[in-house]
Design a protein around this motif. Structure first.
Motif, PDB file in Angstrom:
ATOM      1  N   TYR A  37       0.728  -1.463  -0.151  1.00 49.19           N
ATOM      2  CA  TYR A  37      -0.149   0.036  -0.184  1.00 49.19           C
ATOM      3  C   TYR A  37       0.812   1.329   0.464  1.00 49.19           C
ATOM      4  O   TYR A  37       0.446   2.394   0.309  1.00 49.19           O
ATOM      5  CB  TYR A  37      -1.040  -0.232   1.443  1.00 49.19           C
ATOM      6  N   LEU A  40      -0.093   3.432  -3.134  1.00 45.79           N
ATOM      7  CA  LEU A  40      -1.350   4.128  -3.154  1.00 45.79           C
ATOM      8  C   LEU A  40      -1.589   5.719  -1.861  1.00 45.79           C
ATOM      9  O   LEU A  40      -1.464   6.399  -2.183  1.00 45.79           O
ATOM     10  CB  LEU A  40      -2.645   3.187  -2.366  1.00 45.79           C
ATOM     11  N   LEU A  41      -0.756   4.741  -0.641  1.00 47.28           N
ATOM     12  CA  LEU A  41      -0.721   6.040   0.274  1.00 47.28           C
ATOM     13  C   LEU A  41       0.366   7.910  -0.258  1.00 47.28           C
ATOM     14  O   LEU A  41       0.127   8.598   0.359  1.00 47.28           O
ATOM     15  CB  LEU A  41      -0.368   5.418   1.967  1.00 47.28           C
ATOM     16  N   LEU A  44      -1.959   8.954  -2.792  1.00 43.08           N
ATOM     17  CA  LEU A  44      -3.142  10.045  -2.098  1.00 43.08           C
ATOM     18  C   LEU A  44      -1.921  11.259  -1.000  1.00 43.08           C
ATOM     19  O   LEU A  44      -2.815  12.480  -1.439  1.00 43.08           O
ATOM     20  CB  LEU A  44      -3.818   9.253  -0.511  1.00 43.08           C
ATOM     21  N   THR A  62       1.673   7.658   8.531  1.00 42.00           N
ATOM     22  CA  THR A  62       1.433   6.707   8.696  1.00 42.00           C
ATOM     23  C   THR A  62       1.096   5.484   8.780  1.00 42.00           C
ATOM     24  O   THR A  62       0.785   4.940   9.798  1.00 42.00           O
ATOM     25  CB  THR A  62       0.217   6.947   7.253  1.00 42.00           C
ATOM     26  N   LYS A  80      -7.555  -1.464   4.147  1.00 44.16           N
ATOM     27  CA  LYS A  80      -6.592   0.042   3.525  1.00 44.16           C
ATOM     28  C   LYS A  80      -7.750   1.537   2.943  1.00 44.16           C
ATOM     29  O   LYS A  80      -7.242   1.714   3.305  1.00 44.16           O
ATOM     30  CB  LYS A  80      -7.282  -0.765   1.863  1.00 44.16           C
ATOM     31  N   SER A  81      -8.512   0.944   4.026  1.00 45.54           N
ATOM     32  CA  SER A  81      -9.334   2.552   3.999  1.00 45.54           C
ATOM     33  C   SER A  81      -8.695   2.560   5.519  1.00 45.54           C
ATOM     34  O   SER A  81      -9.054   4.268   5.832  1.00 45.54           O
ATOM     35  CB  SER A  81     -10.853   1.970   4.047  1.00 45.54           C
ATOM     36  N   CYS A  84      -5.776   5.173   5.174  1.00 41.08           N
ATOM     37  CA  CYS A  84      -6.212   6.047   4.351  1.00 41.08           C
ATOM     38  C   CYS A  84      -7.223   6.947   4.598  1.00 41.08           C
ATOM     39  O   CYS A  84      -6.811   8.335   4.600  1.00 41.08           O
ATOM     40  CB  CYS A  84      -6.770   5.556   3.103  1.00 41.08           C
ATOM     41  N   LEU A  87      -4.000   8.272   7.052  1.00 36.31           N
ATOM     42  CA  LEU A  87      -3.024   9.533   6.268  1.00 36.31           C
ATOM     43  C   LEU A  87      -3.901  10.746   5.971  1.00 36.31           C
ATOM     44  O   LEU A  87      -3.358  11.010   6.173  1.00 36.31           O
ATOM     45  CB  LEU A  87      -2.992   8.377   4.674  1.00 36.31           C
ATOM     46  N   ARG A  88      -5.245  10.789   6.049  1.00 40.56           N
ATOM     47  CA  ARG A  88      -5.847  11.843   5.905  1.00 40.56           C
ATOM     48  C   ARG A  88      -6.279  13.007   7.245  1.00 40.56           C
ATOM     49  O   ARG A  88      -5.801  13.554   6.932  1.00 40.56           O
ATOM     50  CB  ARG A  88      -7.161  11.712   5.064  1.00 40.56           C
ATOM     51  N   GLU A 148      -6.333  12.374  -8.667  1.00 34.72           N
ATOM     52  CA  GLU A 148      -5.824  11.481  -7.275  1.00 34.72           C
ATOM     53  C   GLU A 148      -6.006   9.752  -8.531  1.00 34.72           C
ATOM     54  O   GLU A 148      -5.000   9.495  -8.274  1.00 34.72           O
ATOM     55  CB  GLU A 148      -6.664  10.571  -6.342  1.00 34.72           C
ATOM     56  N   GLU A 166      -7.525   0.414  -6.346  1.00 33.71           N
ATOM     57  CA  GLU A 166      -6.867   1.183  -5.183  1.00 33.71           C
ATOM     58  C   GLU A 166      -7.493   1.648  -4.721  1.00 33.71           C
ATOM     59  O   GLU A 166      -7.667   2.253  -3.267  1.00 33.71           O
ATOM     60  CB  GLU A 166      -5.435   1.448  -5.697  1.00 33.71           C
TER      61      GLU A 166
END
Length: 536
Positions: A37, A40-41, A44, A62, A80-81, A84, A87-88, A148, A166
């Motif tokens: 991941y 992806l991270l 984003l 993260t 994964k979520s 994320c 991360l956000r 994104e 992703e």
């Protein structure tokens, strides 16, 4: 074997299995999560902050935060979520911090690492910085909805399918957003954006940085709350596996006092040597059993091709342990009687005490009060001899003990029984066989222990269940199984957790194990004290 060569064994594992392995402190499994991941991270984060360096810093933070708080992940299928979401939050905090800086990056140019300057001329650094600024000015004009997917598209080998996977989007939606995103880019910048983004993709050094950071940190501090997900099975073993082992190994405490009692019962050097011999044999069998299970689990995790062979081997180890304990107890009991008979003939002077006479009242206690024809209590304190009769009462204790309520001894048979080998409703022992069987090996309708064989099996090293199995090693069942090495129709998912009924286990398990530890230790301490008092 290098870190990255070992990590290859995890590439085929699901998120759920990787989470469970990571919860057990396996940093290689967590590094596979990072590898899976990181792109992806980082993408984003870059889409939000517009700086490759800071986006990778945020992504690394993260993953480090995820390692430290992995036990708070309730549903590993949503790894994964969950990542994320962390991360956000960190992006949001970065932006708030950035807003308090009057001049963004004012000191960055002066703070470049000396080693980086040594290998990269100042002109190159300035050009690269300008390129990044120009790239972001172009991308910043776009909405996140289109930015994104576009960033991921050029970092994921221009694969629409991977971008869709992703971002959890349909293929058609992804194509539409990419098409719109391209149109929003200025024609003159498209080739530049494609080239720059492809070069900015995080690589192996990113994974190494995260591994280096988490190597200084402890594994997740405690297991997540028990609930409806597979991770809760792995999390539960952070606490309950320890308690199961402690309850089982409270037999070690019991054995210590048992050895003291046996030595107090012994009258000659030969008898004492016999005690040490058989106690050593029991402990060696346990050590071999533990080492074999640890080695098999390790090999199974490293070699997916032979996982079924290692799973079969784990059950053969359990079977060998069961048979060896039955055999050792049978031999020990027979030898104690035989050696005592011989020593009475060869060394009669060693048996001059009143407590050594076969009919001495010091050798046992039997209450005069009876209930339905059986004494309330019957405890034996001397070595078994020829014409030996087992202790029998509502509460019984001896080399062989049959209790209408409770029994404690080498062989114990009662509704609640504790022994090397025990039979009953609730049983605890090296081998516990009953409706609820607990021990180094627990066998029954519900089995708990280092290994378990039951309709519902809960084991630390292995669990073999008809309906369900939950283990921190090998889990094998017909319907549902949770564990690092799981075999069943349903494995490591929400449905399996519901069948195993993790919520109920979590609510009752710890109290039950505490009760088990008490009923093992107290009789052993009391019996040892009484033997020394009466037979010294």
């Amino acid at each position: 074997m290098s870190i990255f060569r070992r990590k290859k064994s995890f590439t085929e594992m699901s998120d759920v299995n990787l989470v469970i392995s990571s919860l057990g402190g396996d940093r290689d499994a967590f590094c596979q999560i990072v590898s899976r991941y990181q792109n992806l991270l980082c993408s984003l984060a870059y889409s939000s902050v517009g700086d490759v360096k800071y986006s990778e810093d945020i992504a690394q933070e993260t993953f480090i935060e995820a390692w430290k708080s992995l036990d708070s992940l309730k549903e590993p299928a949503k790894l994964k979520s969950w990542l994320c979401g962390i991360l956000r939050f960190k992006v949001s905090r970065y932006r708030r911090k950035e807003n308090t800086q009057p001049i963004k990056n004012a000191s960055e140019f002066e703070e470049h690492n000396v080693e980086e300057n040594h290998f990269q001329p100042m002109d190159d650094l300035a050009i690269r910085e300008q390129e990044q600024n120009l790239l972001w000015k172009t991308l910043d004009q776009m909405d996140d909805t289109y930015r994104e997917p576009l960033i991921l598209f050029y970092r994921e080998q221009q694969s629409v399918e991977r971008v869709a996977a992703e971002l959890d989007l349909s293929l058609d939606t992804t194509k539409q957003r990419l098409s719109r995103g391209r149109k929003l880019l200025k024609r003159a910048m498209i080739s530049f954006v494609e080239d720059t983004l492809s070069k900015s993709k995080p690589g192996v050094d990113f994974t190494a940085s995260v591994l280096s950071a988490i190597s200084l940190l402890s594994p997740p501090a405690k297991a997540a709350l028990l609930g409806t997900s597979a991770a809760k099975g792995g999390s539960m073993f952070k606490i309950s596996s320890i308690l199961v082992v402690l309850a089982s190994l409270s037999g070690v405490v019991s054995s210590y006092f048992g050895v003291k009692a046996a030595l107090s019962q012994s009258r000659t050097t030969r008898e004492k040597k016999q005690v040490i011999l058989y106690v050593s044999a029991f402990f060696i069998s346990v050590i071999v059993y533990v080492i074999a299970n640890i080695v098999l689990k390790r090999f199974a995790l490293l070699s997916a091709d032979n996982i079924y062979l290692y799973s079969l081997a784990s059950q053969l180890i359990v079977l060998a342990f069961i048979l060896s304990n039955f055999y050792l107890f049978y031999r020990m009991f027979k030898q104690i009687i035989l050696v005592r008979m011989q020593e009475r003939i060869l060394n009669p002077s060693a048996f001059h005490r009143q407590s050594d006479q076969k009919d001495s009242s010091l050798r046992e206690y039997k209450s005069k009060i009876k209930l339905f024809g059986a004494p309330l209590f019957h405890f034996q304190f001397g070595n078994p001899e020829d014409n030996y009769k087992p202790a029998y009462a509502w509460v019984a204790g001896g080399s062989k003990a049959y209790g209408l309520l409770f029994a404690w001894g080498g062989l114990a048979v009662a509704p609640i029984s504790v022994g090397i080998v025990s039979f009953g409703i609730v049983t605890v022992g090296s081998i516990g066989i009953g409706l609820i069987g607990i021990g180094t090996v627990g066998i029954g309708l519900v089995g708990m222990g280092a290994s378990a064989i039951a309709y519902k099996a809960y084991g630390s090293f292995s669990a073999l269940g008809w309906e369900s199995a939950l283990s921190n090693g090998f889990s094998i069942a017909n319907d549902a199984a949770i564990g690092p090495i799981a075999h069943a129709n349903l494995t490591n998912n929400k449905e399996a957790a519901e069948i195993i009924n993790l919520a109920f286990v979590g609510q009752s398990h710890q109290w039950f194990l505490a009760f088990i530890a008490v009923i093992i230790i107290i009789p052993a301490v009391w019996h040892s004290y009484k033997v020394q008092q009466r037979m010294k």
